[in-house]
Design an enzyme around this catalytic site. Structure first.
Site: not given
Ligand SMILES: O=P(O)(O)OC[C@@H](O)[C@@H](O)c1c[nH]c2ccccc12
Length: 375
Positions: A294, A329-330, A162, A160, A272, A223
């Site tokens: 997520n 995710e995340s 970001k 990502e 998601e 995104k």
């Molecule tokens: O930075 P991380 O913790 O690795 O996460 C990335 C991504 O999963 C996260 O940015 C995200 C997952 N779903 C979203 C929906 C909107 C905005 C952002 C997100």
């Protein structure tokens, strides 16, 4: 695409933001100014088009016929995020009617409704649809993930781009989206995710376009917090190969409708989910190819990677039967985290923070997986 554009009846019936149904927030639409907001097309036409194409089930039709507001229908599906449906109103007026947003996600969505109306005023829908029809072919996002998973024996990486987030603030001061994207690609990312939300994530559609124009070959995920089809067409024009659809925000009917638009545009939808209810809703929808779990709640920001495991323990079989790929995710920081979600059954991971915070985000990939990834 062609089919969609060629069908005048469908085109005429293309709905507005919360298409088919009385716009969410209608409960609160007592003010005449709000009621006067012109609908781009009649809801009945839209409902008929969707019903004709069997996109509407009996319950949805009944709910609509009974005159329920879209916010009520969303609430019946367990959706806690409300819409104000008043893009021309000031946030003060909106809050006077609906109270303050209940959480950060609702706040983002309320701002997004206004932002989309401004985007629509700048680039009208018909023009964006026309440009989308002329855009170069998309790349196969799903195929790239499946192939990379097979090739590397670890979950495929969606890396990502970001800059910041509401939960973590600015992640990288010196932020060059193209440089980061190229480094990710060079070090084996299968696909890239480009944040386009400006207000909360300091992203932009321009970043998406820049990365695409810089010759990056990886398929790109836009995104964005999609609340309106305009954003999907716009994403296509700006170079996206896939878009994110968030089940916590969208009703079943929204998801079905948006999936259909994605299909016509050659885009992959990453849907998601965060909890059991959302997972069940999404699994009941036909045509879903990619589900993202997520680990971070967008309402509370709490991160818990066991969320992926819990949801897959229960639904893994149904997911495999349908040929759906799951993206974890995340909150993934090291090879143990990746192994944990891999054992839970994901085929891909979506990672931002732990890569983008490193001095060299490309080199950080081998650190995250404990090995180099190859293309
Ligand atoms: O930075 P991380 O913790 O690795 O996460 C990335 C991504 O999963 C996260 O940015 C995200 C997952 N779903 C979203 C929906 C909107 C905005 C952002 C997100």
């Amino acid at each position: 695409m062609q089919a969609l554009l060629a069908s005048p009846s469908l085109r005429a019936s293309l709905p507005s933001a919360r298409p088919s149904l009385p716009s969410r927030g209608l409960v609160a639409l007592a003010a005449p100014a709000a009621r006067a907001r012109p609908l781009r097309c009649g809801p009945r036409d839209t409902m008929e088009a969707l019903a004709r194409d069997e996109m509407l089930n009996a319950v949805e039709l009944e709910q609509w016929e009974s005159g329920k507001s879209a916010n009520d229908i969303a609430a019946c599906q367990g959706i806690r995020i409300r819409r104000h449906g008043r893009p021309a109103a000031s946030m003060d007026d909106i809050q006077a009617e609906m109270g303050a947003p209940r959480n950060i996600l609702e706040k983002i969505i309320w701002d997004k409704e206004i932002e989309v109306a401004q985007g629509l005023a700048r680039c009208p829908l018909n023009e964006v649809i026309e440009s989308a029809g002329k855009a170069p072919p998309t790349r196969d996002f799903y195929g790239a993930l499946a192939a990379a998973h097979k090739r590397n024996g670890v979950p495929a990486l969606i890396a990502e781009v970001k800059k910041a987030s509401p939960s973590r603030g600015v992640l990288r001061e010196n932020f060059d989206p193209v440089e980061i994207a190229q480094a990710y690609e060079k070090h084996g990312a299968a696909c890239l995710s480009i944040l386009t939300d400006e207000k909360y994530f300091q992203g932009s559609f321009e970043n998406l376009q820049k990365v695409r124009k810089a010759g990056v070959k990886c398929p790109l995920l836009c995104k964005e917090f999609v609340v309106d089809k305009w954003q999907i067409y716009y994403a296509r024009v700006m170079g996206a190969d896939a878009v994110l659809l968030i089940a916590a925000v969208l009703t079943d009917l929204d998801i079905k409708y948006f999936l259909r638009i994605c299909k016509e545009l050659g885009l992959t939808a990453l849907i998601e989910v965060h909890d059991e209810r959302e997972m069940e809703r999404v699994l009941a929808i036909n045509g879903v190819q990619l589900i993202g779990i997520n680990n971070r709640s967008l309402e509370t920001f709490i991160v818990d990677t066991s969320n992926t495991k819990t949801l897959l323990e229960k639904h893994g079989d149904a997911i495999r039967e349908k040929g759906i790929l799951v993206v974890g995710e995340s909150g993934l920081f090291n090879p143990d985290d990746v192994a944990y979600v891999q054992n839970a059954g994901v085929s891909a991971v979506l990672v931002g923070e732990s890569l983008v915070k490193q001095a060299d985000p490309g080199l950080a990939i081998a650190g995250l997986f404990g090995k180099e990834l190859v293309h």
